[in-house]
Design a protein around this motif. Structure first.
Motif, PDB file in Angstrom:
ATOM      1  N   LEU A   1       0.831  -1.204   0.000  1.00  0.00           N
ATOM      2  CA  LEU A   1       0.000   0.000   0.000  1.00  0.00           C
ATOM      3  C   LEU A   1       0.868   1.257   0.000  1.00  0.00           C
ATOM      4  O   LEU A   1       0.586   2.219  -0.724  1.00  0.00           O
ATOM      5  CB  LEU A   1      -0.925   0.015   1.221  1.00  0.00           C
ATOM      6  N   GLU A   2       1.927   1.242   0.812  1.00  0.00           N
ATOM      7  CA  GLU A   2       2.841   2.392   0.829  1.00  0.00           C
ATOM      8  C   GLU A   2       3.435   2.617  -0.557  1.00  0.00           C
ATOM      9  O   GLU A   2       3.495   3.756  -1.034  1.00  0.00           O
ATOM     10  CB  GLU A   2       3.952   2.174   1.859  1.00  0.00           C
ATOM     11  N   ALA A   3       3.847   1.534  -1.204  1.00  0.00           N
ATOM     12  CA  ALA A   3       4.395   1.657  -2.560  1.00  0.00           C
ATOM     13  C   ALA A   3       3.335   2.175  -3.534  1.00  0.00           C
ATOM     14  O   ALA A   3       3.636   2.971  -4.428  1.00  0.00           O
ATOM     15  CB  ALA A   3       4.941   0.307  -3.031  1.00  0.00           C
ATOM     16  N   SER A   4       2.095   1.773  -3.328  1.00  0.00           N
ATOM     17  CA  SER A   4       1.008   2.185  -4.225  1.00  0.00           C
ATOM     18  C   SER A   4       0.715   3.676  -4.136  1.00  0.00           C
ATOM     19  O   SER A   4       0.284   4.276  -5.121  1.00  0.00           O
ATOM     20  CB  SER A   4      -0.270   1.401  -3.914  1.00  0.00           C
ATOM     21  N   VAL A   5       0.944   4.278  -2.959  1.00  0.00           N
ATOM     22  CA  VAL A   5       0.738   5.730  -2.826  1.00  0.00           C
ATOM     23  C   VAL A   5       2.064   6.490  -2.913  1.00  0.00           C
ATOM     24  O   VAL A   5       2.116   7.689  -2.635  1.00  0.00           O
ATOM     25  CB  VAL A   5      -0.025   6.107  -1.530  1.00  0.00           C
ATOM     26  N   LEU A   6       3.130   5.776  -3.288  1.00  0.00           N
ATOM     27  CA  LEU A   6       4.466   6.368  -3.465  1.00  0.00           C
ATOM     28  C   LEU A   6       5.028   6.934  -2.162  1.00  0.00           C
ATOM     29  O   LEU A   6       5.774   7.921  -2.163  1.00  0.00           O
ATOM     30  CB  LEU A   6       4.455   7.435  -4.561  1.00  0.00           C
ATOM     31  N   PHE A   7       4.692   6.313  -1.033  1.00  0.00           N
ATOM     32  CA  PHE A   7       5.161   6.764   0.277  1.00  0.00           C
ATOM     33  C   PHE A   7       6.576   6.256   0.509  1.00  0.00           C
ATOM     34  O   PHE A   7       6.838   5.058   0.421  1.00  0.00           O
ATOM     35  CB  PHE A   7       4.231   6.255   1.384  1.00  0.00           C
ATOM     36  N   THR A   8       7.503   7.179   0.806  1.00  0.00           N
ATOM     37  CA  THR A   8       8.923   6.841   0.936  1.00  0.00           C
ATOM     38  C   THR A   8       9.487   7.327   2.274  1.00  0.00           C
ATOM     39  O   THR A   8       8.813   8.021   3.032  1.00  0.00           O
ATOM     40  CB  THR A   8       9.726   7.517  -0.193  1.00  0.00           C
ATOM     41  N   ALA A   9      10.756   7.016   2.493  1.00  0.00           N
ATOM     42  CA  ALA A   9      11.458   7.502   3.682  1.00  0.00           C
ATOM     43  C   ALA A   9      11.504   9.023   3.695  1.00  0.00           C
ATOM     44  O   ALA A   9      11.457   9.649   4.765  1.00  0.00           O
ATOM     45  CB  ALA A   9      12.865   6.910   3.731  1.00  0.00           C
ATOM     46  N   GLU A  10      11.580   9.652   2.525  1.00  0.00           N
ATOM     47  CA  GLU A  10      11.562  11.110   2.455  1.00  0.00           C
ATOM     48  C   GLU A  10      10.215  11.659   2.943  1.00  0.00           C
ATOM     49  O   GLU A  10      10.156  12.719   3.557  1.00  0.00           O
ATOM     50  CB  GLU A  10      11.847  11.586   1.027  1.00  0.00           C
ATOM     51  N   ASP A  11       9.145  10.919   2.668  1.00  0.00           N
ATOM     52  CA  ASP A  11       7.834  11.330   3.168  1.00  0.00           C
ATOM     53  C   ASP A  11       7.778  11.217   4.690  1.00  0.00           C
ATOM     54  O   ASP A  11       7.198  12.081   5.352  1.00  0.00           O
ATOM     55  CB  ASP A  11       6.723  10.495   2.528  1.00  0.00           C
ATOM     56  N   GLU A  12       8.383  10.177   5.243  1.00  0.00           N
ATOM     57  CA  GLU A  12       8.452  10.057   6.701  1.00  0.00           C
ATOM     58  C   GLU A  12       9.147  11.278   7.297  1.00  0.00           C
ATOM     59  O   GLU A  12       8.680  11.849   8.286  1.00  0.00           O
ATOM     60  CB  GLU A  12       9.210   8.798   7.110  1.00  0.00           C
ATOM     61  N   GLN A  13      10.254  11.686   6.695  1.00  0.00           N
ATOM     62  CA  GLN A  13      10.982  12.866   7.172  1.00  0.00           C
ATOM     63  C   GLN A  13      10.131  14.126   7.042  1.00  0.00           C
ATOM     64  O   GLN A  13      10.114  14.965   7.945  1.00  0.00           O
ATOM     65  CB  GLN A  13      12.291  13.021   6.399  1.00  0.00           C
ATOM     66  N   ALA A  14       9.441  14.262   5.927  1.00  0.00           N
ATOM     67  CA  ALA A  14       8.587  15.436   5.711  1.00  0.00           C
ATOM     68  C   ALA A  14       7.450  15.466   6.736  1.00  0.00           C
ATOM     69  O   ALA A  14       7.075  16.542   7.219  1.00  0.00           O
ATOM     70  CB  ALA A  14       8.042  15.441   4.287  1.00  0.00           C
ATOM     71  N   LEU A  15       6.916  14.301   7.093  1.00  0.00           N
ATOM     72  CA  LEU A  15       5.861  14.258   8.105  1.00  0.00           C
ATOM     73  C   LEU A  15       6.400  14.635   9.482  1.00  0.00           C
ATOM     74  O   LEU A  15       5.704  15.289  10.265  1.00  0.00           O
ATOM     75  CB  LEU A  15       5.199  12.881   8.147  1.00  0.00           C
ATOM     76  N   ARG A  16       7.635  14.241   9.794  1.00  0.00           N
ATOM     77  CA  ARG A  16       8.234  14.638  11.076  1.00  0.00           C
ATOM     78  C   ARG A  16       8.337  16.172  11.135  1.00  0.00           C
ATOM     79  O   ARG A  16       8.036  16.787  12.158  1.00  0.00           O
ATOM     80  CB  ARG A  16       9.616  14.027  11.274  1.00  0.00           C
ATOM     81  N   MET A  17       8.768  16.770  10.024  1.00  0.00           N
ATOM     82  CA  MET A  17       8.839  18.227   9.952  1.00  0.00           C
ATOM     83  C   MET A  17       7.442  18.819  10.114  1.00  0.00           C
ATOM     84  O   MET A  17       7.248  19.799  10.845  1.00  0.00           O
ATOM     85  CB  MET A  17       9.444  18.673   8.614  1.00  0.00           C
ATOM     86  N   ALA A  18       6.463  18.206   9.463  1.00  0.00           N
ATOM     87  CA  ALA A  18       5.082  18.678   9.564  1.00  0.00           C
ATOM     88  C   ALA A  18       4.591  18.610  11.008  1.00  0.00           C
ATOM     89  O   ALA A  18       3.872  19.509  11.466  1.00  0.00           O
ATOM     90  CB  ALA A  18       4.172  17.863   8.646  1.00  0.00           C
ATOM     91  N   GLY A  19       4.986  17.590  11.729  1.00  0.00           N
ATOM     92  CA  GLY A  19       4.592  17.484  13.136  1.00  0.00           C
ATOM     93  C   GLY A  19       5.074  18.668  13.949  1.00  0.00           C
ATOM     94  O   GLY A  19       4.344  19.205  14.791  1.00  0.00           O
TER      95      GLY A  19
END
Length: 193
Positions: free
Chosen positions: A27-45
Motif C-alpha cells: 500500500l505504501e508503494a502504491s501511494v508512493l510513500f517513501t522515507a523522504e515522506d516520513e521525514q517530511a511528516l516529522r517536519m510537519a509534526g
C-alpha cells in the motif's frame, strides 16, 4: 494541544490488524510513500503541533456546515451529541500528531484498523457509549480525503518554510491520509474483496 491522553484513545493496546506488514508495504508503494515522506511528516509534526486546535476548528466547521456529515455525531432522530463531538475531537487531534510522528509499525497498523472499525457497524458508538447512527458510509470516508488534505496546506505554510518544503510536507500528508483511509476501509470490505 493537550498532553492528556484523549478519551477512548487506545493506541498500543488494540488487537492486531488483519493487514499484514507485507500488504502495508505494498500500500505504501502504491501511494508512493517513501522515507523522504516520513521525514517530511516529522517536519510537519513540528509545524502543526501548536496549530492542532485551529486545524480542528476548520475541520469541525466543515462538518458542522454540512448536515449530512454532522448527522454521524447525532442521535438517530438528529439531536447533535456535543459530548461525542468533544471526545472525538481529542482523538482527531491526536491522530494529526500520530500521522506525523508515529512509525508505521504493528501498533500503528493495528490502531489504523481500530479507527476503521469505529466507523463501521462493528464498533461505531462503542468507544464513547453513545446512541448515534450505526455507521459512517464508506463513501464519506473516501470523500473526506480531500478536505482533510486541502485544508492542511495553509497550516503547513504558517511557519515560514520555503515553498518547496511546504509542498514536500503537504504531499507527504496527502499520501499518508490516502494510505490510512485505505487501511480504515478494510473493515468495510468482506474478506473475498
Amino acid at each position: 494541544m493537550s498532553t492528556q491522553t484523549p478519551a477512548g484513545y487506545t493506541y498500543g493496546s488494540t488487537p492486531p490488524s488483519p493487514v499484514s506488514r507485507d500488504n502495508l508495504a505494498k500500500l505504501e508503494a502504491s501511494v508512493l510513500f517513501t522515507a523522504e515522506d516520513e521525514q517530511a511528516l516529522r517536519m510537519a509534526g513540528d509545524v502543526l503541533e501548536d496549530q492542532v486546535e485551529a486545524i480542528l476548528d476548520v475541520w469541525y466547521g466543515f462538518v458542522a456546515s454540512h448536515p449530512h456529515l454532522v448527522a454521524y455525531f447525532a442521535t438517530p432522530d438528529g439531536t447533535v451529541l456535543d459530548d461525542y463531538l468533544t471526545r472525538v475531537r481529542g482523538r482527531f487531534g491526536q491522530w494529526i500528531m500520530d500521522t506525523c510522528r508515529r512509525p508505521h509499525d504493528e501498533n500503528w497498523l493495528s490502531y489504523a484498523h481500530e479507527i476503521g472499525l469505529r466507523h463501521t457497524k462493528d464498533k461505531k458508538n462503542q468507544t464513547d457509549a453513545v446512541d448515534s447512527v450505526p455507521y459512517v458510509p464508506l463513501r464519506y470516508m473516501v470523500a473526506f480525503i480531500y478536505p482533510i488534505t486541502a485544508t492542511m496546506r495553509q497550516f503547513l505554510a504558517n511557519k515560514g518554510h520555503a515553498e518547496e518544503a511546504v509542498e514536500r510536507m503537504h504531499q507527504a500528508w496527502f499520501k499518508s491520509v490516502t494510505l490510512q483511509t485505505a487501511l480504515w476501509l478494510q473493515p468495510y470490505a468482506a474478506d473475498q474483496w
